[in-house]
Scaffold this active site. Structure first.
Site, PDB file in Angstrom:
ATOM      1  N   SER A 136     105.621   3.119  58.301  1.00 13.48           N
ATOM      2  CA  SER A 136     106.531   3.518  57.236  1.00 13.48           C
ATOM      3  C   SER A 136     106.283   4.996  56.951  1.00 13.48           C
ATOM      4  O   SER A 136     106.198   5.815  57.870  1.00 13.48           O
ATOM      5  CB  SER A 136     106.305   2.649  55.999  1.00 13.48           C
ATOM      6  N   TYR A 150     116.518   8.424  54.658  1.00 12.79           N
ATOM      7  CA  TYR A 150     115.229   8.128  55.294  1.00 12.79           C
ATOM      8  C   TYR A 150     114.421   7.153  54.438  1.00 12.79           C
ATOM      9  O   TYR A 150     113.922   6.128  54.933  1.00 12.79           O
ATOM     10  CB  TYR A 150     114.458   9.434  55.488  1.00 12.79           C
ATOM     11  N   LYS A 154     112.949   3.137  54.928  1.00  8.26           N
ATOM     12  CA  LYS A 154     111.529   2.816  54.834  1.00  8.26           C
ATOM     13  C   LYS A 154     111.241   1.870  53.667  1.00  8.26           C
ATOM     14  O   LYS A 154     110.369   0.998  53.778  1.00  8.26           O
ATOM     15  CB  LYS A 154     110.706   4.108  54.708  1.00  8.26           C
TER      16      LYS A 154
END
Length: 280
Positions: A136, A150, A154
């Site tokens: 992650s 992004y 994650k």
């Protein structure tokens, strides 16, 4: 002598993936290195032909994953550690980010790892053990302007993995979520980082993140080799943590974020609790 473990590492051609593969090889283990372009691993294969093999695979090619996993298990008999590492960065304000950009990032950071995890789990359950390492980011715990897409991917990966850890623990399978800060992996390198089309209205917010990424390659404080060693240490521990922040920047950011969340919850605790039905 201990039996070598079989590692399956995605995104293994550079950065964390390559560092993790090298650490496993140095420990005497066997690595199946997955990459879209395997030529970048030719030097490692030549140096360690009995410990490293490559598989050309784009992890977003979901239809091939079951076949690839079955082939690996057929040749090696097992998979002990799956490292879902393939990924890239993306910068853009929410309004700048297109649906296509967002979906492509979810395919890479969530749906690919989910498919690989599903494919290896029957084999790990049968062997009553294994480990799944989800790469992650500190952006999986908190976010800021420009990293919305992004971090969204994650955050999703971490939510999936937290439930997964509880589901597979009875079978002796560990789940480790790794949350690196800024490491010198090439993630910010030319042609590697992706950017949404820029809007001037976000120049002072998402734009600042854009400039940081554009100029940040090669200056990050984190050492990928030390990250790989830390991951191995965590996996070898009797009580492997669910989450492992890596780098002082990550540790400081995560702790600060947790403090901020706690402050908000405590400040609004009475309002939050006063939402139940009144007793008749």
């Amino acid at each position: 002598m201990s039996v070598p473990q079989i590692w399956l590492v995605t995104g293994a051609s550079s950065g964390f993936g390559r560092a993790i593969a090298q650490a496993a090889i140095e420990a005497g283990d066997i690595v199946v290195a997955v990459a879209r372009r395997t030529a970048a691993l030719d030097d490692l294969v030549a140096a360690h032909p009995d410990q490293l093999e490559t598989v050309a695979l784009d992890v977003t090619d979901i239809d091939r994953i079951d076949t690839v996993i079955a082939d690996i298990v057929g040749r090696h008999g097992r998979i002990d550690v799956l490292v879902n590492n393939a990924g890239r960065t993306h910068v853009g304000a929410v309004e700048e980010t297109t649906d296509a950009e967002l979906r492509a990032l979810f395919d890479l950071h969530l749906f690919g790892p989910a498919a690989l995890t599903r494919a290896v789990l029957p084999h790990m359950r049968a062997q009553r053990g294994g480990a799944i390492v989800q790469m992650s980011s500190v952006g999986g715990q908190l976010s800021f302007a420009g990293f919305s897409a992004y971090s969204a991917t994650k955050f999703a990966l971490e939510g999936l993995s937290e439930a997964l850890a509880e589901e597979v623990a009875p079978f002796g399978i560990k789940v480790l979520i790794v949350e690196p800060g800024a490491f010198r992996t090439g993630l910010f390198g030319p042609g590697t980082a992706a950017f949404s089309a820029e809007s001037e209205v976000y120049a002072d917010t998402a734009g600042a993140t854009r400039r940081m990424v554009e100029g940040g390659d090669g200056t990050q404080p984190g050492d990928p080799a030390k990250a790989a060693a830390a991951i191995r240490t965590a996996l070898a521990a009797e009580h492997t943590p669910l989450r492992l922040p890596l780098g002082s920047d990550s540790v400081d950011a995560v702790l600060g974020h947790l403090d901020a969340v706690r402050d908000d919850v405590l400040t609004w605790e009475k309002v939050s609790r006063d939402t139940t039905f009144d007793e008749n």
